[in-house]
Structure formats: structure tokens, C-alpha cells
Design an enzyme around this catalytic site. Structure first.
Site, PDB file in Angstrom:
ATOM      1  N   TRP A  34      62.264  23.452  51.244  1.00  0.00           N
ATOM      2  CA  TRP A  34      61.720  24.332  50.039  1.00  0.00           C
ATOM      3  C   TRP A  34      60.380  23.845  49.370  1.00  0.00           C
ATOM      4  O   TRP A  34      59.806  24.470  48.586  1.00  0.00           O
ATOM      5  CB  TRP A  34      63.582  23.804  49.127  1.00  0.00           C
ATOM      6  CG  TRP A  34      65.078  24.917  49.402  1.00  0.00           C
ATOM      7  CD1 TRP A  34      65.303  25.123  50.333  1.00  0.00           C
ATOM      8  CD2 TRP A  34      65.624  24.549  48.238  1.00  0.00           C
ATOM      9  NE1 TRP A  34      66.054  26.192  50.711  1.00  0.00           N
ATOM     10  CE2 TRP A  34      66.669  25.536  49.050  1.00  0.00           C
ATOM     11  CE3 TRP A  34      65.734  24.588  46.894  1.00  0.00           C
ATOM     12  CZ2 TRP A  34      67.246  26.625  48.641  1.00  0.00           C
ATOM     13  CZ3 TRP A  34      67.090  25.325  46.301  1.00  0.00           C
ATOM     14  CH2 TRP A  34      67.725  26.025  47.473  1.00  0.00           C
ATOM     15  N   HIS A  72      54.813  15.541  56.907  1.00  0.00           N
ATOM     16  CA  HIS A  72      54.348  17.532  56.339  1.00  0.00           C
ATOM     17  C   HIS A  72      52.697  17.049  57.123  1.00  0.00           C
ATOM     18  O   HIS A  72      52.009  16.379  56.064  1.00  0.00           O
ATOM     19  CB  HIS A  72      55.209  17.799  55.360  1.00  0.00           C
ATOM     20  CG  HIS A  72      55.063  18.889  55.790  1.00  0.00           C
ATOM     21  ND1 HIS A  72      53.768  19.848  55.316  1.00  0.00           N
ATOM     22  CD2 HIS A  72      55.825  20.138  56.155  1.00  0.00           C
ATOM     23  CE1 HIS A  72      53.608  21.469  55.542  1.00  0.00           C
ATOM     24  NE2 HIS A  72      55.295  21.519  56.075  1.00  0.00           N
ATOM     25  N   GLU A  75      51.512  19.292  55.114  1.00  0.00           N
ATOM     26  CA  GLU A  75      50.889  18.730  53.392  1.00  0.00           C
ATOM     27  C   GLU A  75      51.118  17.861  52.774  1.00  0.00           C
ATOM     28  O   GLU A  75      49.746  17.899  51.928  1.00  0.00           O
ATOM     29  CB  GLU A  75      51.457  19.787  52.358  1.00  0.00           C
ATOM     30  CG  GLU A  75      51.558  21.612  52.907  1.00  0.00           C
ATOM     31  CD  GLU A  75      53.144  22.387  52.490  1.00  0.00           C
ATOM     32  OE1 GLU A  75      53.849  22.752  52.205  1.00  0.00           O
ATOM     33  OE2 GLU A  75      52.743  23.673  52.894  1.00  0.00           O
ATOM     34  N   GLU A 125      54.324  21.998  63.849  1.00  0.00           N
ATOM     35  CA  GLU A 125      53.507  23.650  62.985  1.00  0.00           C
ATOM     36  C   GLU A 125      52.377  23.388  62.736  1.00  0.00           C
ATOM     37  O   GLU A 125      51.213  22.880  62.137  1.00  0.00           O
ATOM     38  CB  GLU A 125      53.900  22.887  61.618  1.00  0.00           C
ATOM     39  CG  GLU A 125      55.686  22.490  61.410  1.00  0.00           C
ATOM     40  CD  GLU A 125      56.035  22.340  59.677  1.00  0.00           C
ATOM     41  OE1 GLU A 125      57.372  23.176  59.489  1.00  0.00           O
ATOM     42  OE2 GLU A 125      55.716  22.617  59.386  1.00  0.00           O
ATOM     43  N   GLY A 160      53.071  29.685  55.918  1.00  0.00           N
ATOM     44  CA  GLY A 160      53.409  30.243  54.742  1.00  0.00           C
ATOM     45  C   GLY A 160      52.185  31.883  55.040  1.00  0.00           C
ATOM     46  O   GLY A 160      51.486  32.305  53.672  1.00  0.00           O
ATOM     47  N   SER A 215      55.624  30.093  59.348  1.00  0.00           N
ATOM     48  CA  SER A 215      56.195  31.149  59.096  1.00  0.00           C
ATOM     49  C   SER A 215      57.630  32.000  59.677  1.00  0.00           C
ATOM     50  O   SER A 215      57.693  32.646  60.050  1.00  0.00           O
ATOM     51  CB  SER A 215      55.345  32.689  59.750  1.00  0.00           C
ATOM     52  OG  SER A 215      53.524  32.177  59.218  1.00  0.00           O
ATOM     53  N   GLY A 258      59.797  26.900  55.857  1.00  0.00           N
ATOM     54  CA  GLY A 258      59.541  27.072  54.838  1.00  0.00           C
ATOM     55  C   GLY A 258      60.220  27.625  53.960  1.00  0.00           C
ATOM     56  O   GLY A 258      61.432  27.579  53.122  1.00  0.00           O
ATOM     57  N   GLY A 259      59.201  29.128  53.466  1.00  0.00           N
ATOM     58  CA  GLY A 259      59.858  30.148  52.224  1.00  0.00           C
ATOM     59  C   GLY A 259      60.704  30.532  52.673  1.00  0.00           C
ATOM     60  O   GLY A 259      61.710  30.697  51.561  1.00  0.00           O
TER      61      GLY A 259
HETATM   62  O1  LIG Z   1      58.377  22.880  56.623  1.00  0.00           O
HETATM   63  C1  LIG Z   1      58.234  24.653  57.049  1.00  0.00           C
HETATM   64  C2  LIG Z   1      56.851  24.578  56.675  1.00  0.00           C
HETATM   65  O2  LIG Z   1      55.807  24.038  56.420  1.00  0.00           O
HETATM   66  C3  LIG Z   1      57.141  26.061  57.229  1.00  0.00           C
HETATM   67  O3  LIG Z   1      56.201  26.533  55.990  1.00  0.00           O
HETATM   68  P1  LIG Z   1      56.580  28.518  56.052  1.00  0.00           P
HETATM   69  O4  LIG Z   1      57.903  28.543  56.503  1.00  0.00           O
HETATM   70  O5  LIG Z   1      57.067  28.946  54.515  1.00  0.00           O
HETATM   71  O6  LIG Z   1      55.456  29.442  56.747  1.00  0.00           O
END
Ligand SMILES: O=C[C@H](O)COP(=O)(O)O
Length: 250
Positions: free
Chosen positions: A10, A95, A97, A165, A171, A210, A231-232
């Protein structure tokens, strides 16, 4: 064939009212065919409440990061022990990020995997190349290097999950081709087998970047894609469940 793991990250989203989405996932879980595993990683503020609600439902709860130490003077940080105490079973580490926003190195990520194990958590260790690295033809080298630096010795399928990833797919709505996903996942599998022997054959490798209901079944059908880190699309129970249905269809 091992069961698929669909994990929702999340990120920095979710307030107390978001427990309604967890309720939705719990309610829809029984409609998912097969033995697909579901995991939600809400922000740290919601881990305890989510874990309490999810207890006994089969939906598991994880953290998004942990400190390398068990306790101490680290303002704002959360230890793996604290996540376990709150009811988490997994923790995401490394991750992209975190690597980008907090300067986490492979060495730091490796210490976080060790911290997760010390607390009895399954570590979900993330790797993936940037767009520039892919364009330069370095994707496989980058991923192999991250795996070598980020994974401690002694991993098993009960203690480690790897998430591939590609940074440029997170995203953005863009995903690699099926062939590119297959090539990276095959390279991760052979790296895990070389490093961990027999155990490396069954460590789950998730694809993330994504993933949506519309592309989940195709991505999850690729060799050595043992699940997804979403993620999203994990923020809405209906989308998350639709992705999990894609896993049971593959
Ligand atoms: O941890 C999840 C990912 O960073 C994928 O994010 P996303 O599904 O929003 O592209």
C-alpha cells in the site's frame, strides 16, 4: 507447482477507514480458486489493526520496511521485532523507493533481511533495474549484482521471497514484454539455485510493476513468476481480488 503469492504494497496510503478494503479482501478470498496466498502490507500505522482483523482468515499482513536493529535510539524507525509483535508475517525490504529515497545499499538491504529472519518474518527482498540500465543492456547484470549483495546465506522458501520490480515499470502503466520478464525471472531462478542449492528451486519470485487485473493472468503465467507484488491496484479490494483470480487462472 508451488502456490502463487499475491502481495499488496500500500506504500504511504491508508487511514483507519481503509480497513473496509481489508474486509473486502477477506470476504472475497473464498472465491479465489486454488491455493493462492494473499498478503497485504499496509503502512506501519495499520499493521496491528489489520493483523488483528485478518487473524484466522488466511489473509496475511506484512510491513513495508524494517530497521536493521531490534530496538534503540532510532527515531521514527520500526524494527522487525515490532512488526512481528504487531502480527506481521512478512516484511518488504529493499524496495526501489527505499533504495532511492533513503539511499539504501545492497549491504543495508542484506542487514534488513537478516533482521527479518531474526524476528521470524519472511523477507520480501526487492531487486530491479532502472530504465537507463535496461536501455544499456544491463538489466540482468544489475539484478544479479543486487541479489548477490542483498541476500544473506542460508535462505529458504520459508524465509525468503524475491520480488523483481523494474523501476521504470512502477506506477507508470508500463510493463516489460513477456519475454523480458521471462528472461529476468529465469536469471533470478538460476542465481538462487547456484547460491542456495535445492532451496533455491522453491523460493518464490514475484513480479512487480504496474500489475493490474487486465494484465495479471498473462504475467502470472510466465515461467518462474510465482506471484505478484502489487502497488496501486492493491488499494481496492476488487482489483486486488481480480489480480488474485488471474493467479488461479494461470
Ligand atoms: O511494490 C509494488 C510496486 O512498487 C509496484 O507498484 P505499482 O503496482 O503501483 O506499479
Amino acid at each position: 507447482m508451488t502456490s502463487k503469492l499475491i502481495a499488496g504494497n500500500w506504500k504511504m496510503n491508508g487511514l483507519a477507514q481503509s480497513i473496509a478494503e481489508l474486509e473486502g479482501v477477506i470476504a472475497g478470498r473464498s472465491d479465489i480458486a486454488g491455493d493462492t496466498e494473499l498478503l497485504l502490507c499496509p503502512p506501519a500505522t495499520l499493521v496491528a489493526a489489520f493483523a488483528m482483523r485478518a487473524q484466522g482468515t488466511g489473509v496475511r499482513i506484512g510491513g513495508q520496511d524494517c530497521h536493521t536493529e531490534a530496538s534503540g535510539a532510532h527515531t521514527g524507525d520500526i524494527s522487525a521485532e515490532m512488526l512481528a509483535d504487531a502480527g506481521a508475517s512478512h516484511v518488504i525490504v529493499g524496495h526501489s523507493e527505499r533504495r532511492a529515497d533513503h539511499g539504501e545499499s545492497d549491504e543495508t538491504v542484506r542487514a534488513k533481511v537478516e533482521a527479518a529472519w531474526r524476528a521470524g518474518l519472511v523477507a520480501i527482498a526487492c531487486v530491479g533495474e532502472t530504465e537507463a540500465e535496461r536501455d544499456a543492456g544491463q538489466a540482468l547484470d544489475v539484478v544479479r549484482r543486487q541479489l548477490a549483495g542483498s541476500l544473506p546465506d542460508g535462505a529458504t522458501a520459508d524465509t525468503l521471497v524475491v520480488a523483481y520490480e523494474p523501476v521504470w515499470a512502477i506506477g507508470t502503466g508500463r510493463t516489460p514484454t513477456d519475454d523480458d520478464v521471462a528472461a529476468v525471472h529465469a536469471a533470478i531462478r538460476s542465481t538462487l539455485e547456484e547460491r542456495f542449492g535445492e532451496a533455491g528451486k522453491s523460493i518464490k519470485i514475484l513480479y512487480g510493476g504496474s500489475v493490474k487485473p487486465a494484465n495479471a493472468a498473462a504475467l502470472l503465467a510466465i515461467d518462474h513468476v510465482d506471484g505478484a507484488l502489487v502497488g496501486g491496484a492493491s488499494l481496492k479490494a476488487s482489483d486486488f481480488l481480480a489480480i488474485a483470480e488471474g493467479a488461479s487462472a494461470s
